[in-house]
Design a protein around this motif. Structure first.
Motif, PDB file in Angstrom:
ATOM      1  N   ARG A  66       0.812  -1.213   0.000  1.00 16.01           N
ATOM      2  CA  ARG A  66       0.000   0.000   0.000  1.00 16.01           C
ATOM      3  C   ARG A  66       0.848   1.267   0.000  1.00 16.01           C
ATOM      4  O   ARG A  66       0.304   2.366   0.072  1.00 16.01           O
ATOM      5  N   TYR A 184      -9.384  -8.369   3.538  1.00 15.87           N
ATOM      6  CA  TYR A 184      -9.494  -7.189   2.671  1.00 15.87           C
ATOM      7  C   TYR A 184      -8.537  -6.087   3.122  1.00 15.87           C
ATOM      8  O   TYR A 184      -7.988  -5.363   2.295  1.00 15.87           O
ATOM      9  N   ARG A 185      -8.360  -5.971   4.412  1.00 17.01           N
ATOM     10  CA  ARG A 185      -7.444  -4.957   4.940  1.00 17.01           C
ATOM     11  C   ARG A 185      -6.018  -5.230   4.459  1.00 17.01           C
ATOM     12  O   ARG A 185      -5.274  -4.315   4.120  1.00 17.01           O
ATOM     13  N   PRO A 188      -6.181  -4.879  -0.173  1.00 11.80           N
ATOM     14  CA  PRO A 188      -7.293  -3.994  -0.552  1.00 11.80           C
ATOM     15  C   PRO A 188      -7.804  -4.189  -1.968  1.00 11.80           C
ATOM     16  O   PRO A 188      -8.978  -3.927  -2.246  1.00 11.80           O
ATOM     17  N   LEU A 244     -11.083   0.908   0.499  1.00  4.65           N
ATOM     18  CA  LEU A 244      -9.673   0.815   0.856  1.00  4.65           C
ATOM     19  C   LEU A 244      -8.809   1.002  -0.385  1.00  4.65           C
ATOM     20  O   LEU A 244      -7.859   1.787  -0.404  1.00  4.65           O
ATOM     21  N   GLU A 245      -9.143   0.279  -1.440  1.00  3.65           N
ATOM     22  CA  GLU A 245      -8.373   0.374  -2.676  1.00  3.65           C
ATOM     23  C   GLU A 245      -8.637   1.692  -3.403  1.00  3.65           C
ATOM     24  O   GLU A 245      -7.724   2.277  -3.982  1.00  3.65           O
TER      25      GLU A 245
END
Length: 322
Positions: A66, A184-185, A188, A244-245
């Motif tokens: 990220r 998912y965290r 993302p 998130l993404e």
């Protein structure tokens, strides 16, 4: 020093290495992304990827999820001028030491998606990151679409549930929701794969579905209601995770953090609050002394409680002891 006879990716790698060595790029600072390299040097994305691969192999940069590719700590880097030419290994030479397998291809693709987003994943990019010929991954994976499905199945399978489930449907659903949210965290990009109306038929994803349906089973619900609740439950987690993404993509595209972007919206926000067309919004916004801080983790927990409270209204009248 690179010469004109060196391939483009080598010349690019040496130029970025020079910037690192001279301090223009400090440890922990992001180096140009593959797209930035492609624009600056006028090369293909695959060439840009090879350049970053060389820098990683030489210990000058490292990928951080990220964030992207950043300058490695100084103790891990070997200055270019102190590295004899014979030690500079091309991506093909370096990776030929490891056998190419479907698992390695998927693992590398997941790493690219974690660090640079799903759009950065291509069969050619994966091949370049592995240091193999562009067509080599096709011996193990038919297409990018198939690769993305393999990636999704791999990461959905990273978390397992206890053999002996906890008591109570609510506790089990909470565990299922937080397990998915954690996946998912960590990845993302995953929320961008598949749609609610065209569900992914993946064994690892079915493990999560089985857990949720088993929590709902035995409470007098008809099959349609059980599936409706399961779909609602899953889509809630995925729906929050989508952002998130999107936030990561927006930051990469604009160069602005969420707070920086919001600061630039202040004039427009103040104009809306001052207008008379939105009295309820203006009153509520004006009552927030320190503004509204949108935190996805906090929102997820708040929404999960509300969702479970709603499901309880359906289940518990039928099964008061649940």
């Amino acid at each position: 020093m690179a010469s004109k006879s060196d391939p483009p990716f080598r010349r690019i790698a040496d130029e970025i290495a020079r910037r690192i060595t001279e301090g223009a790029l400090a440890p922990g600072e992001r180096v140009p992304s593959t797209r930035q390299i492609a624009r600056e040097w006028g090369v293909a994305l695959a060439t840009a990827t090879k350049a970053l691969t060389v820098l990683r192999l030489e210990g000058l940069v490292e990928a951080r999820p990220r964030i992207g590719t950043v300058v490695a700590a100084k103790e891990h880097a070997v200055p270019t001028e102190n590295r004899p030419p014979s030690r500079r290994r091309s991506p093909t030479t370096a990776s030929s030491e490891n056998e190419l397998t479907r698992e390695r291809i998927v693992r590398v693709a997941v790493g690219i998606a974690d660090g640079e987003g799903l759009a950065a994943v291509s069969m050619r990019t994966v091949a370049a990151r592995l240091g193999v010929a562009a067509m080599s991954p096709y011996r193990y994976v038919n297409s990018k679409d198939d690769l993305v499905l393999l990636m999704a199945d791999a990461v959905f399978g990273e978390k397992a549930y206890p053999v002996e489930p906890p008591d109570g449907w609510r506790v089990r659903l909470e565990l299922g929701a937080r397990t998915l949210w954690g996946i998912y965290r960590r990845h993302p990009w995953l929320a961008q794969v598949g749609s609610l109306t065209r569900p992914l038929m993946l064994p690892a994803l079915m493990t999560h579905a089985e857990w949720a349906l088993a929590a709902l089973d035995g409470h007098g619900l008809d099959p349609t209601t059980m599936f409706d609740l399961h779909v609602l439950f899953y889509s809630y987690v995925q729906g929050i995770a989508v952002h998130l993404e999107r936030e990561a993509q927006a930051e990469a595209a604009t160069g602005l953090s969420e707070d920086q972007w919001m600061d630039r919206q202040t004039p427009a926000y103040e104009a809306i609050v001052a207008a008379t067309r939105y009295p309820v919004f203006a009153r509520i916004a004006g009552s927030l002394k320190h503004g509204y801080d949108l935190d996805l983790d906090t929102l997820f927990e708040f929404g999960l409680k509300s969702l479970l409270d709603g499901i309880a209204l359906i289940i518990e009248p039928r099964c008061p002891t649940a």
